[in-house]
Design a protein around this motif. Structure first.
Motif, PDB file in Angstrom:
ATOM      1  N   GLU A 153       0.823  -1.217   0.000  1.00  0.00           N
ATOM      2  CA  GLU A 153       0.000   0.000   0.000  1.00  0.00           C
ATOM      3  C   GLU A 153       0.860   1.271   0.000  1.00  0.00           C
ATOM      4  N   ALA A 155       3.318   2.110  -1.643  1.00  0.00           N
ATOM      5  CA  ALA A 155       3.697   2.566  -2.979  1.00  0.00           C
ATOM      6  C   ALA A 155       2.750   3.639  -3.504  1.00  0.00           C
ATOM      7  N   ARG A 156       1.496   3.557  -3.140  1.00  0.00           N
ATOM      8  CA  ARG A 156       0.542   4.544  -3.666  1.00  0.00           C
ATOM      9  C   ARG A 156       0.739   5.935  -3.052  1.00  0.00           C
ATOM     10  N   TYR A 157       1.459   6.011  -1.928  1.00  0.00           N
ATOM     11  CA  TYR A 157       1.731   7.302  -1.283  1.00  0.00           C
ATOM     12  C   TYR A 157       3.031   7.935  -1.782  1.00  0.00           C
ATOM     13  N   GLY A 160       3.834  11.587  -3.358  1.00  0.00           N
ATOM     14  CA  GLY A 160       2.835  12.567  -2.938  1.00  0.00           C
ATOM     15  C   GLY A 160       3.511  13.787  -2.335  1.00  0.00           C
TER      16      GLY A 160
END
Length: 187
Positions: A153, A155-157, A160
């Motif tokens: 999970e 990786a999606r941050y 940013g």
């Protein structure tokens, strides 16, 4: 004998130039104290003198017991740099230490011992990976908030603009040593 006379004896014995001795004395911050009696040195100063004596002749094999004991962090880093240079030049180093960060930094292979028994053996990273089965990461945001997510999970941050840092939650060698030492006592 003074620090210098003591080390000079070993330099002559090993046919090492006194220039190399002076370089090591300066590198380990003992040059200004070279005329002090060796018996009057502090623990850390004795430790550095003994290290110089052991590496002066660039040995093929080096046995060290707690080489940074009594040293401040800056001098410990200098010792680590010297040992890493020796290692990179082909010296085999056997190191006994309680400082797991030192073992991680210097050693290619380690044995974790407790009461004379080998509890674990391998590279520092192999041992850390073996005992760090947590698939978690902590995401810290610029506003001070943080969340724990799976590594997948995380990786999606990444990338940013509000993310300050991402940290995996792996155990340290110290944590691992304590755990497996306690487990071996209870077995």
């Amino acid at each position: 004998m003074t620090v210098y006379k003591n080390l000079q004896f070993f330099a002559k014995y090993h046919n090492v130039s006194l220039d190399k001795l002076d370089v090591l004395l300066k590198e380990l911050e003992l040059f200004e104290d070279k005329d002090k009696k060796a018996e009057k040195l502090s623990t850390g100063m004795k430790q550095r003198m003994l290290l110089i004596r052991s590496i002066l002749h660039h040995p093929k094999i080096l046995f060290l017991d707690e080489p940074t004991s009594g040293l401040d962090p800056a001098l410990s880093n200098k010792v680590h740099d010297i040992l890493l240079n020796l290692k990179n030049e082909g010296t085999t180093i056997f190191l006994t230490t309680h400082d797991m960060s030192e073992a991680t930094k210097i050693c290619d292979r380690i044995s974790l011992l407790n009461s004379g028994h080998i509890l674990e053996y391998g590279s520092p990273q192999e041992i850390i990976d073996k005992y760090s089965q947590q698939d978690k990461a902590v995401i810290r945001f610029k506003n001070g908030d943080s969340i724990m997510v799976s590594q997948a999970e995380a990786a999606r941050y990444l990338g940013g603009s509000d993310v300050a840092s991402v940290h995996t939650l792996e155990n340290t060698l110290e944590d691992i040593f304590i755990k497996i030492s306690e487990d071996s006592k209870n077995a």
